[in-house]
Design a protein around this motif. Structure first.
Motif, PDB file in Angstrom:
ATOM      1  N   UNK A 160     -12.522  -8.735  13.653  1.00 56.68           N
ATOM      2  CA  UNK A 160     -11.685  -9.326  12.490  1.00 56.68           C
ATOM      3  C   UNK A 160     -12.221  -8.997  11.059  1.00 56.68           C
ATOM      4  N   UNK A 161     -13.636  -9.147  10.854  1.00 53.64           N
ATOM      5  CA  UNK A 161     -14.137  -9.036   9.721  1.00 53.64           C
ATOM      6  C   UNK A 161     -14.169  -7.403   9.369  1.00 53.64           C
ATOM      7  N   UNK A 162     -14.457  -6.582  10.320  1.00 54.76           N
ATOM      8  CA  UNK A 162     -14.282  -5.354  10.037  1.00 54.76           C
ATOM      9  C   UNK A 162     -13.091  -4.659   9.626  1.00 54.76           C
ATOM     10  N   UNK A 163     -12.122  -4.983  10.321  1.00 50.22           N
ATOM     11  CA  UNK A 163     -10.517  -4.970   9.964  1.00 50.22           C
ATOM     12  C   UNK A 163     -10.041  -5.257   8.629  1.00 50.22           C
ATOM     13  N   UNK A 164     -10.421  -6.448   8.245  1.00 45.79           N
ATOM     14  CA  UNK A 164     -10.460  -6.934   6.723  1.00 45.79           C
ATOM     15  C   UNK A 164     -11.084  -6.109   5.702  1.00 45.79           C
ATOM     16  N   UNK A 165     -12.382  -5.836   6.128  1.00 45.09           N
ATOM     17  CA  UNK A 165     -13.224  -5.008   5.317  1.00 45.09           C
ATOM     18  C   UNK A 165     -12.527  -3.372   5.028  1.00 45.09           C
ATOM     19  N   UNK A 166     -12.252  -3.030   6.002  1.00 50.29           N
ATOM     20  CA  UNK A 166     -11.662  -1.644   5.795  1.00 50.29           C
ATOM     21  C   UNK A 166      -9.922  -1.533   5.307  1.00 50.29           C
ATOM     22  N   UNK A 222      -9.859   7.947  14.759  1.00 50.82           N
ATOM     23  CA  UNK A 222      -8.797   7.607  15.532  1.00 50.82           C
ATOM     24  C   UNK A 222      -9.379   6.295  16.443  1.00 50.82           C
ATOM     25  N   UNK A 223     -10.543   6.585  16.970  1.00 53.15           N
ATOM     26  CA  UNK A 223     -11.135   5.638  17.910  1.00 53.15           C
ATOM     27  C   UNK A 223     -11.478   4.233  17.171  1.00 53.15           C
ATOM     28  N   UNK A 224     -12.092   4.699  16.122  1.00 49.62           N
ATOM     29  CA  UNK A 224     -12.450   3.286  15.471  1.00 49.62           C
ATOM     30  C   UNK A 224     -11.326   2.289  14.943  1.00 49.62           C
ATOM     31  N   UNK A 225     -10.125   3.303  14.692  1.00 49.24           N
ATOM     32  CA  UNK A 225      -8.876   2.139  14.546  1.00 49.24           C
ATOM     33  C   UNK A 225      -8.389   1.947  15.799  1.00 49.24           C
ATOM     34  N   UNK A 241      -4.187  -9.027  15.105  1.00 48.61           N
ATOM     35  CA  UNK A 241      -3.599  -9.940  14.146  1.00 48.61           C
ATOM     36  C   UNK A 241      -4.303  -9.485  12.873  1.00 48.61           C
ATOM     37  N   UNK A 242      -5.158  -8.968  12.443  1.00 46.30           N
ATOM     38  CA  UNK A 242      -5.739  -8.483  11.288  1.00 46.30           C
ATOM     39  C   UNK A 242      -5.705  -7.113  10.773  1.00 46.30           C
ATOM     40  N   UNK A 280      -6.546   5.302   7.711  1.00 46.29           N
ATOM     41  CA  UNK A 280      -5.265   4.481   7.553  1.00 46.29           C
ATOM     42  C   UNK A 280      -5.559   3.305   6.845  1.00 46.29           C
ATOM     43  N   UNK A 281      -6.625   2.635   6.691  1.00 48.03           N
ATOM     44  CA  UNK A 281      -7.040   1.428   6.163  1.00 48.03           C
ATOM     45  C   UNK A 281      -6.622   1.093   4.675  1.00 48.03           C
ATOM     46  N   UNK A 282      -6.934   2.249   3.792  1.00 49.79           N
ATOM     47  CA  UNK A 282      -6.410   2.118   2.303  1.00 49.79           C
ATOM     48  C   UNK A 282      -7.637   1.460   1.430  1.00 49.79           C
ATOM     49  N   UNK A 283      -8.804   1.373   1.917  1.00 51.60           N
ATOM     50  CA  UNK A 283      -9.800   0.816   1.075  1.00 51.60           C
ATOM     51  C   UNK A 283     -11.034   1.662   1.307  1.00 51.60           C
ATOM     52  N   UNK A 284     -11.817   1.909   0.171  1.00 53.59           N
ATOM     53  CA  UNK A 284     -13.197   2.352   0.288  1.00 53.59           C
ATOM     54  C   UNK A 284     -13.049   3.794  -0.455  1.00 53.59           C
ATOM     55  N   UNK A 285     -14.240   4.716   0.151  1.00 51.01           N
ATOM     56  CA  UNK A 285     -14.610   5.840  -0.456  1.00 51.01           C
ATOM     57  C   UNK A 285     -14.559   6.640   0.924  1.00 51.01           C
ATOM     58  N   UNK A 286     -14.105   8.169   0.841  1.00 47.65           N
ATOM     59  CA  UNK A 286     -14.137   9.003   1.890  1.00 47.65           C
ATOM     60  C   UNK A 286     -15.396   9.894   1.749  1.00 47.65           C
ATOM     61  N   UNK A 287     -15.690  10.521   2.913  1.00 49.01           N
ATOM     62  CA  UNK A 287     -16.727  11.352   3.064  1.00 49.01           C
ATOM     63  C   UNK A 287     -16.595  12.427   4.190  1.00 49.01           C
ATOM     64  N   UNK A 288     -16.909  13.548   3.992  1.00 49.97           N
ATOM     65  CA  UNK A 288     -16.721  14.687   4.856  1.00 49.97           C
ATOM     66  C   UNK A 288     -17.530  14.600   6.228  1.00 49.97           C
ATOM     67  N   UNK A 289     -17.016  14.566   7.173  1.00 47.44           N
ATOM     68  CA  UNK A 289     -18.013  14.685   8.359  1.00 47.44           C
ATOM     69  C   UNK A 289     -18.976  13.451   8.538  1.00 47.44           C
ATOM     70  N   UNK A 290     -19.566  13.423   9.607  1.00 42.78           N
ATOM     71  CA  UNK A 290     -20.726  12.377  10.038  1.00 42.78           C
ATOM     72  C   UNK A 290     -21.636  12.542   9.131  1.00 42.78           C
TER      73      UNK A 290
END
Length: 378
Positions: free
Chosen positions: A157-163, A202-205, A214-215, A225-235
């Motif tokens: 739940x908290x991870x869904x809302x963070x991301x 994909x698997x994280x989502x 629900x969250x 797909x989350x729409x929040x934060x900053x992106x980074x290339x590769x692991x």
């Protein structure tokens, strides 16, 4: 499925011999796995391997399992002199396509083959269905950068809302409730996500869909797909971004977090906080259910990601070997079975050092039964 890049960075500790073998047999890879100590590639099994069939086997696909395949190939060549697997890590979608076309003996894929493509595979297999055999599992860590906070606990739940940007501060009441006794800072959260197309994303989502239906109001998929934060290339980029950004958190393969010395959160699956270890990831694997009875072992991912078993760490990636249940030439069937059997038995010894989770015994026995049932043409 789009070509994934997360597997190029999945393993975190291959021996020089394994890497050399992979580079000789695979093309088109830009493996950026961090260096680490060599695994014990000798494995744990002492019984003589069945080394029948042709000497050269071909496979293509998932980059997630690339480094595990290198470990398996090294062990197979030790157990069965002259045997070699040529694995081309071009991505899961390409691997399934090449398998359907009959250009390789089996495919590596981070999702099960299904629907129209499964029907095409059955044609390639002489009218016999293709089987999905989950052979390689790798845990994903929630790496974070919060000064003075050890043992951070989060849940779906908290991870869904963070991301999704709904929880924006580390001292949010929802996070504080999971971390009683810890002093959480009044600090903004910066989610770090994969900006490139990624099976890890994909698997994280999919995990968020199963653990927090629900969250998490977004879809899964290889694009974030989350729409929040900053992106980074590769692991490697995710780990670097987490290290460089106070207050950040990102999802990344455990091997990368370990190599960088970045802490990662415990996950409360509903039965209390769970640390990420081989044992806790193995419990989640054992709790996973199969989508159907029989020898096709496609997994019900909701049962894996939504597990509430005590001590089970739920965020574990599963990747498959897609094989013909029957329809191979006899020499091919024997060799494919030999490789997969050695991988499931003796090959497990080197996986932990390479950033993967060795198969728990109960799961392995079901897998070996399916491998043994692979047939051939008369």
């Amino acid at each position: 499925m789009k070509r994934t890049s997360f597997g190029r960075t999945f393993g975190a500790g291959l021996s020089a011999a394994a890497i050399a073998a992979l580079m000789l047999t695979a093309c088109g890879s830009d493996n950026n796995a961090p260096a680490s100590s060599s695994p014990d590639a000798s494995g744990s099994g002492g019984a003589a391997a069945d080394c029948g069939g042709k000497n050269s086997v071909t496979a293509e696909g998932s980059t997630a399992q690339q480094n595990a395949i290198a470990v398996f190939n090294q062990v197979w060549s030790q157990k069965c002199a002259g045997k070699n697997l040529s694995y081309n890590p071009t991505g899961s979608g390409a691997g399934r396509e090449q398998f359907v076309a009959g250009n390789v003996d089996f495919a590596g894929s981070d999702s099960a083959i299904k629907d129209e493509q499964a029907a095409q595979a059955a044609q390639r297999c002489g009218g016999n269905p293709a089987w999905n055999l989950p052979l390689v599992f790798g845990p994903v860590a929630m790496a974070y950068n919060i000064d003075g906070v050890d043992g951070l606990v989060l849940n779906g739940d908290t991870l869904a809302k963070i991301f999704q940007g709904q929880i924006q501060n580390w001292n949010d009441p929802a996070i504080a409730a999971l971390n009683e006794g810890k002093s959480l800072p009044d600090q903004a959260i910066t989610p770090i996500f994969r900006s490139d197309s990624s099976g890890t994303t994909d698997n994280f989502q999919k995990y968020l869909q199963a653990a927090a239906p629900q969250s998490w109001t977004k879809e899964a998929g290889s694009e974030f797909q989350g729409g929040a934060g900053e992106g980074a290339q590769k692991s490697a980029g995710v780990v670097q971004a987490v290290q460089a950004t106070p207050g950040s958190i990102g999802y990344v393969e455990k091997g990368f977090a370990d190599q960088a010395g970045v802490p990662y959160a415990q996950i409360d699956n509903g039965s209390g906080p769970v640390e990420l270890t081989d044992e806790s990831a193995g419990k989640a694997i054992n709790s996973a259910k199969f989508a159907a009875e029989g020898n096709d072992l496609a997994l019900d991912l909701n049962s894996l990601y939504g597990t509430q078993e005590a001590g089970a760490y739920p965020l574990v990636l599963a990747t498959y070997e897609i094989v013909c249940s029957a329809g191979y030439a006899p020499e091919t069937a024997a060799a494919v079975k030999s490789f997969l059997t050695v991988a499931a038995n003796d090959g497990q010894g080197g996986l932990s050092a390479a950033g993967y989770v060795p198969l728990p015994d109960q799961f392995k026995q079901r897998l070996l039964a399916s491998i043994d049932a692979i047939g051939s043409t008369a």
